[in-house]
Scaffold this active site. Structure first.
Site, mmCIF file in Angstrom:
data_model
loop_
_atom_site.group_PDB
_atom_site.id
_atom_site.type_symbol
_atom_site.label_atom_id
_atom_site.label_comp_id
_atom_site.label_asym_id
_atom_site.label_seq_id
_atom_site.Cartn_x
_atom_site.Cartn_y
_atom_site.Cartn_z
ATOM 1 N N ASP A 34 10.522 -7.518 -2.262
ATOM 2 C CA ASP A 34 9.218 -8.017 -1.820
ATOM 3 C C ASP A 34 9.058 -9.447 -2.333
ATOM 4 O O ASP A 34 9.182 -9.688 -3.534
ATOM 5 C CB ASP A 34 8.084 -7.140 -2.357
ATOM 6 C CG ASP A 34 6.758 -7.364 -1.630
ATOM 7 O OD1 ASP A 34 6.441 -8.536 -1.318
ATOM 8 O OD2 ASP A 34 6.048 -6.376 -1.377
ATOM 9 N N SER A 39 -7.280 -8.819 -2.602
ATOM 10 C CA SER A 39 -7.519 -7.890 -1.496
ATOM 11 C C SER A 39 -6.536 -6.725 -1.496
ATOM 12 O O SER A 39 -6.763 -5.716 -0.811
ATOM 13 C CB SER A 39 -7.439 -8.631 -0.155
ATOM 14 O OG SER A 39 -6.119 -9.102 0.089
ATOM 15 N N GLY A 97 0.794 -1.209 0.000
ATOM 16 C CA GLY A 97 0.000 0.000 0.000
ATOM 17 C C GLY A 97 0.830 1.263 0.000
ATOM 18 O O GLY A 97 0.484 2.250 -0.650
ATOM 19 N N CYS A 111 -3.097 -5.073 9.102
ATOM 20 C CA CYS A 111 -4.015 -4.493 8.116
ATOM 21 C C CYS A 111 -5.185 -5.427 7.821
ATOM 22 O O CYS A 111 -6.324 -4.989 7.677
ATOM 23 C CB CYS A 111 -3.237 -4.176 6.847
ATOM 24 S SG CYS A 111 -4.230 -3.616 5.458
#
Length: 250
Positions: free
Chosen positions: A61, A68, A40, A188
């Site tokens: 990453d 989602s 995000g 989150c």
């Protein structure tokens, strides 16, 4: 570091800023930035860093795109679900700005490999969502003496700080959060997060990376920006160096 005619056209709105100019844009082109997490915060930050002309971006990453994620991770599209984030983000950034070299690193960063993955960069941007990773990145950045831009979000709130703890008057990340700040069950997925908030914090994080490379305005290190979007309120706190910090005080 010279700019081609195409780059002069592309970055014209930077170059006409007296605080950036051609010299500052050349610094951006020569810079190497590591972004830990293409989620995000990392997703919009990467877009703005690539658009700004950072010479080399390393995306660290090991996650894959999930449906989602699409509510806030603007680098990815529906068709990217199931694909590796680092490689997918790298391809998107190449389409955005082919003048930028992008390296996709699909590795999970931890204490064992953080220093080797981050060495050689000029600035590190951390947008990860757990403290184990954040602390590993922060400790490596401190040891390597690389400025760390750290951003975090939760629900309707966000925070942003720049850390250069090796300097005598500047705090490190552990001066801010302590030794073990993890709160079980707070993430989150369980709490939720407003998608547009991550875009705002990611953009601000990109701004601070640019400031660290081509300095303008006031130095942000040692300050913490807190955003409360429920009240549309922003606060800036001064973060003192902790004289008892076991990581940087010595």
């Amino acid at each position: 570091m010279t700019l081609s005619d195409a780059e002069l056209d592309r970055y014209a709105r930077h170059i006409v800023l007296p605080e950036i100019g051609g010299v500052g844009q050349a610094r951006l082109k020569a810079a190497r930035v590591a972004v830990v997490g293409a989620g995000g915060i990392g997703s919009p930050a990467l877009q703005y860093l690539a658009a700004a002309g950072i010479g080399r971006l390393t995306i660290i990453d090991d996650d894959r795109v999930d449906r989602s994620n699409l509510q806030r991770q603007t680098l990815f599209a529906t068709a990217d679900a199931g694909q590796g984030k680092a490689a997918t983000a790298a391809a998107a950034l190449h389409r955005l700005n082919p003048h930028v070299a992008v390296i996709a690193c699909a590795s999970r960063i931890d204490r064992a490999n953080a220093a080797s993955l981050l060495a050689g960069h000029d600035v590190i941007l951390d947008g990860t969502d757990n403290f184990a990773t954040r602390l590993a990145v922060a400790d490596a950045a401190l040891g390597l003496r690389i400025p760390l831009v750290a951003a975090a979000v939760g629900r309707f709130e966000g925070q942003l700080g720049v850390f250069r703890g090796w300097e005598t008057d500047k705090p490190c990340y552990r001066c801010f959060v302590g030794a073990d700040p993890e709160t079980p069950g707070i993430n989150c997925a369980e709490q939720g997060v407003l998608g547009a908030l991550t875009g705002m914090l990611g953009s601000l994080a990109a701004l601070e990376v640019i400031r660290a490379i081509a300095p303008f305005g006031e130095d942000s290190a040692g300050k913490l920006l807190i955003a409360d979007t429920l009240a549309l309120r922003f606060r800036t706190l001064i973060l003192p160096k902790d004289p008892g910090c076991a990581t940087c005080a010595a």
